[in-house]
Design a protein around this motif. Structure first.
Motif, short mmCIF file in Angstrom:
data_model
loop_
_atom_site.label_atom_id
_atom_site.label_comp_id
_atom_site.label_asym_id
_atom_site.label_seq_id
_atom_site.Cartn_x
_atom_site.Cartn_y
_atom_site.Cartn_z
N ALA A 257 0.83 -1.21 0.00
CA ALA A 257 0.00 0.00 0.00
C ALA A 257 0.86 1.25 0.00
CB ALA A 257 -0.92 -0.01 1.22
N MET A 258 1.89 1.30 0.86
CA MET A 258 2.69 2.51 1.01
C MET A 258 3.58 2.76 -0.20
SD MET A 258 3.63 2.80 5.07
CE MET A 258 4.78 1.43 5.04
N SER A 259 4.04 1.70 -0.88
CA SER A 259 4.89 1.91 -2.04
C SER A 259 4.14 2.62 -3.16
CB SER A 259 5.44 0.57 -2.55
OG SER A 259 4.39 -0.27 -3.00
N THR A 260 2.88 2.21 -3.39
CA THR A 260 2.06 2.88 -4.40
C THR A 260 1.73 4.31 -3.99
OG1 THR A 260 1.08 0.75 -5.03
CG2 THR A 260 -0.09 2.74 -5.71
N LEU A 261 1.37 4.50 -2.72
CA LEU A 261 0.97 5.82 -2.23
C LEU A 261 2.14 6.81 -2.30
CD1 LEU A 261 -1.12 7.65 -0.90
CD2 LEU A 261 -0.41 6.75 1.32
N SER A 262 3.32 6.41 -1.85
CA SER A 262 4.46 7.33 -1.84
C SER A 262 4.85 7.75 -3.25
CB SER A 262 5.66 6.68 -1.14
OG SER A 262 6.10 5.53 -1.83
N SER A 263 4.81 6.79 -4.18
CA SER A 263 5.13 7.10 -5.58
C SER A 263 4.14 8.09 -6.15
CB SER A 263 5.12 5.81 -6.41
OG SER A 263 6.05 4.88 -5.91
N SER A 264 2.87 7.89 -5.82
CA SER A 264 1.82 8.78 -6.30
C SER A 264 2.01 10.20 -5.78
CB SER A 264 0.46 8.24 -5.85
OG SER A 264 -0.57 9.13 -6.19
N LEU A 265 2.36 10.34 -4.49
CA LEU A 265 2.54 11.67 -3.90
C LEU A 265 3.68 12.42 -4.55
CD1 LEU A 265 2.06 10.95 -0.07
CD2 LEU A 265 0.35 11.54 -1.80
N ASN A 266 4.82 11.76 -4.73
CA ASN A 266 5.97 12.42 -5.30
C ASN A 266 5.75 12.79 -6.77
OD1 ASN A 266 9.15 12.14 -6.36
ND2 ASN A 266 8.91 13.00 -4.31
N ALA A 267 5.11 11.88 -7.52
CA ALA A 267 4.85 12.16 -8.94
C ALA A 267 3.82 13.27 -9.10
CB ALA A 267 4.35 10.88 -9.63
N SER A 268 2.79 13.29 -8.23
CA SER A 268 1.78 14.35 -8.31
C SER A 268 2.40 15.71 -7.99
CB SER A 268 0.64 14.06 -7.33
OG SER A 268 -0.04 12.88 -7.68
N SER A 269 3.27 15.74 -6.99
CA SER A 269 3.97 16.97 -6.65
C SER A 269 4.79 17.48 -7.82
CB SER A 269 4.87 16.72 -5.43
OG SER A 269 5.69 17.83 -5.16
N SER A 270 5.51 16.56 -8.48
CA SER A 270 6.34 16.93 -9.63
C SER A 270 5.50 17.47 -10.78
CB SER A 270 7.13 15.70 -10.09
OG SER A 270 7.83 15.96 -11.28
N ALA A 271 4.40 16.78 -11.09
CA ALA A 271 3.55 17.20 -12.22
C ALA A 271 2.92 18.56 -11.96
CB ALA A 271 2.47 16.15 -12.47
N PHE A 272 2.40 18.77 -10.75
CA PHE A 272 1.76 20.05 -10.46
C PHE A 272 2.76 21.20 -10.49
CE2 PHE A 272 -0.10 23.44 -7.98
CZ PHE A 272 -1.42 23.42 -8.37
N LEU A 273 3.94 20.98 -9.90
CA LEU A 273 4.95 22.04 -9.85
C LEU A 273 5.41 22.42 -11.25
CD1 LEU A 273 6.96 23.70 -7.96
CD2 LEU A 273 8.60 21.89 -8.52
N ASN A 274 5.77 21.43 -12.07
CA ASN A 274 6.41 21.70 -13.35
C ASN A 274 5.45 21.92 -14.51
OD1 ASN A 274 9.39 21.35 -12.71
ND2 ASN A 274 8.59 19.42 -11.93
N ASP A 275 4.22 21.42 -14.39
CA ASP A 275 3.26 21.58 -15.47
C ASP A 275 2.24 22.69 -15.22
OD1 ASP A 275 4.43 19.54 -16.92
OD2 ASP A 275 3.13 18.00 -16.09
N PHE A 276 2.08 23.10 -13.96
CA PHE A 276 1.08 24.12 -13.63
C PHE A 276 1.69 25.33 -12.93
CE2 PHE A 276 -1.33 20.24 -14.12
CZ PHE A 276 -2.45 20.65 -14.82
N TYR A 277 2.40 25.11 -11.84
CA TYR A 277 2.85 26.22 -11.01
C TYR A 277 3.95 27.05 -11.68
CZ TYR A 277 4.46 28.93 -7.01
OH TYR A 277 4.83 29.95 -6.17
#
Length: 494
Positions: A340-360
């Motif tokens: 459970a945690m391996s999927t969740l941690s990957s999702s959090l880091n990737a979402s942070s990267s996408a929002f920062l670099n594609d939107f912010y």
């Protein structure tokens, strides 16, 4: 039902959580800028990336539900999907990796910006963020249900505990922490699977010989099914074609996977990790499927009563038959937590990267400095973590069928994004209107296929391995039709 944890089991569980946090602090020492936080400084070894890829695509549902597949009528036929994964990842290595290693990219969707324009990049990244956080929030819900069932803890406490620990080590360690924790978590749930293999065999009177005899006579060792049926996910056509297209979409266009490739030392090392991950997944599926075959043998014995639902049979065995206070229950629960945690941690880091670099950052008049971007990335990790915990807790108010349907919607992105990337890679005529219009029609078609077309039993008429193929073909075809109305000749993505 709930499992009784002895002192040794508690020590095993707590050790996993403390180790994850310690790795987060240790990994965080090297995070001096946003690239090191989001991409591990592009210096991670291929074997660590391989472990992270496999752990990321393995959720609690995989660990507990895949044995249920083999326990039921399908037996070992699920492996046909894994064969398709091997073919699909060959395509990812040859076609997609060169695109991502051409420049100093930070997200998968920056490729679309240079080919189509900002609107397409934003649409693709938004699709990723919505489906990823919805899907993983619901996976957190399902993992919480499992822990609640096995341990008897309050459901909300289970969800919050998993979410908070994962946010904590991801916040401090970034992608390095995610990858190294993924590797450890991969080892833990594989050890848990191997331990279960021998424990189940020990509960069968004649051991392995009886299990093999049962497996052969019941036909559960059959792997290849050549009969084609569009509603059956377990035939060679759905496996090789549907499975290949699905993994091209998930591993070729999903930023959660692409982020790992970009963290590699070179394109060659990333390619090695991607291809070999398909072979490791094949072995992993074989392990958990054979656990299901063993369970079918065990519950066929007189006096052993299986639960009504096949996907609950492994959890039922853990609670009722695993040896007490030996650390084995702690190990298998640690394996479920790890998945459970391996999927969740990957999702959090990737979402942070996408929002920062594609939107912010693109919408800032003056791009923030590295230190500011690093700080924003960390707090975005917390924000997406809280969002997924909220979705996990909120999902308890939904019917189970609604949750499963939402998880299916989360899988739509693989086909739609693959269709958009194909328009960019394979054509020169397609414009931004073609890409966005094709994806919109593709989404409509997938909704109809999944939720409107039903067979006599009320189940979807089309099996899930075909979803990515239908989505990508529709997006590409409609995009090409639109390109004849709004042609725009520009460089194909090379």
């Amino acid at each position: 039902m709930s499992a009784e944890l002895g002192p040794i089991d508690v020590v095993v569980l707590i050790s996993l959580l403390l180790a994850a946090i310690a790795i987060g602090f240790w990994s965080g020492r090297k995070n001096t800028d946003v690239e090191s936080y989001l991409l591990g400084g592009r210096s991670l070894p291929w074997w660590a990336i391989l472990g992270s890829i496999v752990a990321t695509e393995t959720s609690t549902a995989t660990v507990l539900s895949v044995p249920g597949v083999a326990f039921g009528d399908a037996g070992m036929k699920w492996l046909q999907i894994a064969f398709g994964y091997i073919v699909g990842r060959m395509v990812v290595v040859q076609v997609f990796l060169p695109l991502y290693f051409k420049g100093k990219l930070l997200t998968a969707y920056q490729v679309l910006d240079s080919r189509f324009g900002t609107a397409t990049k934003t649409t693709a990244s938004l699709l990723f963020l919505v489906t990823r956080n919805l899907g993983d929030g619901l996976r957190l819900f399902l993992a919480g249900i499992v822990l609640h069932t096995l341990l008897g803890w309050p459901f909300v406490n289970c969800v919050i505990a998993m979410g908070v620990v994962t946010i904590f080590y991801t916040f401090f360690g970034g992608l390095r922490s995610v990858v190294w924790n993924d590797c450890i978590q991969f080892v833990i749930y594989m050890l848990g699977g191997v331990a279960a293999l021998f424990i189940i065999a020990s509960q069968v009177p004649e051991g392995w010989s009886q299990i093999w005899t049962f497996a052969e006579t019941s036909g559960k060792l059959k792997i290849i099914e050549t009969k084609f049926l569009i509603s059956d996910p377990y035939n060679i056509w759905a496996g090789m074609i549907g499975g290949a297209v699905l993994t091209i979409g998930t591993h070729g266009t999903d930023h959660m996977m692409v982020q790992r490739y970009l963290s590699a030392r070179s394109q060659g090392e990333a390619g090695r990790a991607v291809f070999l991950s398909s072979l490791v997944v094949l072995v992993q599926f074989a392990l958990f499927l054979f656990i299901g075959v063993e369970l079918a043998c065990y519950y066929s014995l007189d006096g052993n009563v299986a639960p009504e639902k096949a996907d609950q049979v492994f959890a039922h065995f853990i609670v009722n038959q695993f040896p007490r206070n030996t650390g084995l229950i702690g190990l298998i629960l640690a394996a479920i937590l790890a998945a459970a945690m391996s999927t969740l941690s990957s999702s959090l880091n990737a979402s942070s990267s996408a929002f920062l670099n594609d939107f912010y950052v693109p919408n800032c008049q003056t791009p923030p400095d590295d230190h500011t971007q690093l700080k924003i990335s960390r707090w975005l990790t917390v924000g997406f973590g809280v969002l997924q915990i909220g979705i996990g807790v909120w999902a308890i108010s939904l019917e189970r069928t609604v949750v499963n349907n939402a998880l299916t919607i989360a899988g739509f992105s693989a086909g739609l994004l693959l269709g958009i990337f194909s328009l960019g890679v394979l054509t020169k005529r397609a414009s931004q209107k073609s890409a966005i219009g094709g994806a919109f029609v593709g989404l409509i078609v997938l909704i109809i296929v999944q939720f409107v077309l039903k067979n006599s039993d009320g189940n979807p008429l089309v099996a899930w391995p075909w979803i990515a193929l239908i989505g990508s073909v529709t997006t590409f075809s409609v995009g090409m039709l639109i390109s004849f109305i709004f042609p725009q000749k520009q460089a194909v993505i090379e």
